[in-house]
Design a protein around this motif. Structure first.
Motif, PDB file in Angstrom:
ATOM      1  N   GLY A  21     -63.686  96.511  58.063  1.00 16.48           N
ATOM      2  CA  GLY A  21     -62.685  95.503  57.738  1.00 16.48           C
ATOM      3  C   GLY A  21     -62.801  94.203  58.511  1.00 16.48           C
ATOM      4  N   ARG A  22     -61.828  93.319  58.236  1.00 19.55           N
ATOM      5  CA  ARG A  22     -61.798  91.987  58.855  1.00 19.55           C
ATOM      6  C   ARG A  22     -60.420  91.737  59.463  1.00 19.55           C
ATOM      7  N   LEU A  68     -54.770  83.443  57.378  1.00 15.70           N
ATOM      8  CA  LEU A  68     -55.370  82.964  56.134  1.00 15.70           C
ATOM      9  C   LEU A  68     -54.881  83.762  54.941  1.00 15.70           C
ATOM     10  N   GLY A  69     -53.931  84.653  55.177  1.00 16.77           N
ATOM     11  CA  GLY A  69     -53.392  85.459  54.092  1.00 16.77           C
ATOM     12  C   GLY A  69     -54.235  86.662  53.742  1.00 16.77           C
ATOM     13  N   LEU A  70     -55.150  87.047  54.635  1.00 19.27           N
ATOM     14  CA  LEU A  70     -56.037  88.164  54.341  1.00 19.27           C
ATOM     15  C   LEU A  70     -55.622  89.414  55.107  1.00 19.27           C
ATOM     16  N   HIS A 116     -52.857  95.705  52.622  1.00 11.63           N
ATOM     17  CA  HIS A 116     -51.431  95.355  52.534  1.00 11.63           C
ATOM     18  C   HIS A 116     -51.210  93.842  52.564  1.00 11.63           C
ATOM     19  N   PRO A 117     -50.074  93.361  52.022  1.00  9.53           N
ATOM     20  CA  PRO A 117     -49.738  91.947  52.159  1.00  9.53           C
ATOM     21  C   PRO A 117     -49.452  91.629  53.625  1.00  9.53           C
ATOM     22  N   VAL A 118     -49.710  90.397  54.005  1.00  9.54           N
ATOM     23  CA  VAL A 118     -49.572  90.054  55.427  1.00  9.54           C
ATOM     24  C   VAL A 118     -48.128  89.694  55.786  1.00  9.54           C
ATOM     25  N   THR A 119     -47.285  89.480  54.786  1.00  7.16           N
ATOM     26  CA  THR A 119     -45.859  89.254  55.045  1.00  7.16           C
ATOM     27  C   THR A 119     -45.040  90.137  54.117  1.00  7.16           C
TER      28      THR A 119
END
Length: 317
Positions: free
Chosen positions: A18-19, A25-27, A284-287
């Motif tokens: 993963g990263r 950056l929304g990733l 997953h979404p970051v927010t």
């Protein structure tokens, strides 16, 4: 070009570790849902632990090797065959040019991990070749006819050579470098670097995951926390790499004002108005705008990545 995808099965993705660190950056972190199994498969074929491999959901994958290679399969337990003959899991196996590798439906667990010596050669984004199903970044899911490259085999990680077998990793006697295609390669010189083989979860038994209180645990009544950690939840078939949706007796929120969106972390157990929590997984979404009552410990998330729809899940907290 080293491998041709004959049949991708329900969903096969290129994944590495993963990263993480790019939420700004929304990733999402993305990467293998069962990181321990990918690490094991990579180390068995003398790859760096973070090399890109394939994450195979529910089997069905058929690959034809154009070039000779060495592979290892870890994660789910099921029937995997090379030219029609079953191969052992959690071992390095030689593959001859033209050989066909087939993955049957897993009997235990949900996701196989295939490592190819040299790693899957795929473009990197922010240091990772992982597919992110939420953002659409990274390599596309495999389709029939796609050709996969294999990275260069580099000596020096010190894991393959010599002649000693590795207890607990199923390397049979006599399976040395001279063995033919389909035979275990087995010759690891540094057994301490290998993670332990973890049995794939039995679909008939509950999975246990440890949780810590989340940042919004005080938005729920005391009975909700007790229900969270005392009842057995059931994994919904609507689950995916983004989140593990749970079914059970709903949790009760005592604070009902609107919660501004806030950052979410891997393993966050977010509770929407239905009261039925979702565990955030790799994509997953970051927010998120729902309260997080708990966070699943990182070391226990690999098991959730192997849980099947309908599997019972118990939280300890």
């Amino acid at each position: 070009m080293g491998i041709v995808v004959v049949n991708p099965g329900p969903l096969t993705l290129v994944e590495d570790l993963g990263r993480p660190g790019w939420a700004s950056l929304g990733l999402s972190p993305s990467g293998a849902l069962d990181r321990q199994s990918l690490r094991l498969a990579n180390l068995l074929v003398a790859n760096p632990a973070e090399a890109a491999g394939l994450e195979i959901l529910l089997g069905g994958l058929r690959l034809r090797f154009v070039t000779a290679s060495t592979v290892a399969v870890a994660g789910a337990k099921g029937i995997v065959t090379l030219n029609g003959a079953e191969i052992p899991l959690n071992q390095a196996i030689r593959v001859a040019p033209g050989a066909v590798l087939d993955f049957g439906a897993p009997l235990f667990g949900l996701r196989y991990y295939l490592a190819v010596q040299g790693g899957i050669d795929a473009p990197k984004l922010l240091g990772s070749s992982s597919t992110d199903m939420l953002s659409g970044e990274g390599p596309a899911p495999l389709t029939s006819g796609v050709q996969l490259g294999i990275g260069h085999v580099s000596a020096g990680n010190g894991l393959v050579s010599g002649a000693a077998s590795v207890p607990g990793h199923g390397v049979g006697p006599g399976a040395g470098p001279g063995s033919g295609a389909g035979a275990p390669v087995g010759t690891l010189s540094n057994a301490h670097a290998l993670p332990a083989i973890r049995r794939a979860p039995d679909p008939g038994r509950a999975i246990t995951a440890r949780v810590d209180r989340g940042p919004r645990a005080d938005w729920f009544d005391d009975g909700s926390w007790r229900r969270l950690v005392s009842q057995e939840w059931t994994l919904s078939p609507d689950s995916n790499r983004i989140g593990a949706r749970l079914v059970g007796r709903p949790l009760t929120q005592t604070r009902l004002e609107e919660l501004p969106s806030e950052g979410m972390v891997l393993g966050a157990l977010q509770v929407p108005p239905s009261g039925l929590p979702t565990v955030f997984l790799a994509d997953h979404p970051v927010t998120g705008g729902y309260p997080v009552i708990a966070v699943v410990r990182r070391t226990d998330l690999d098991l959730l990545g192997q849980a099947r729809p309908g599997q019972r899940i118990r939280f300890l907290g």
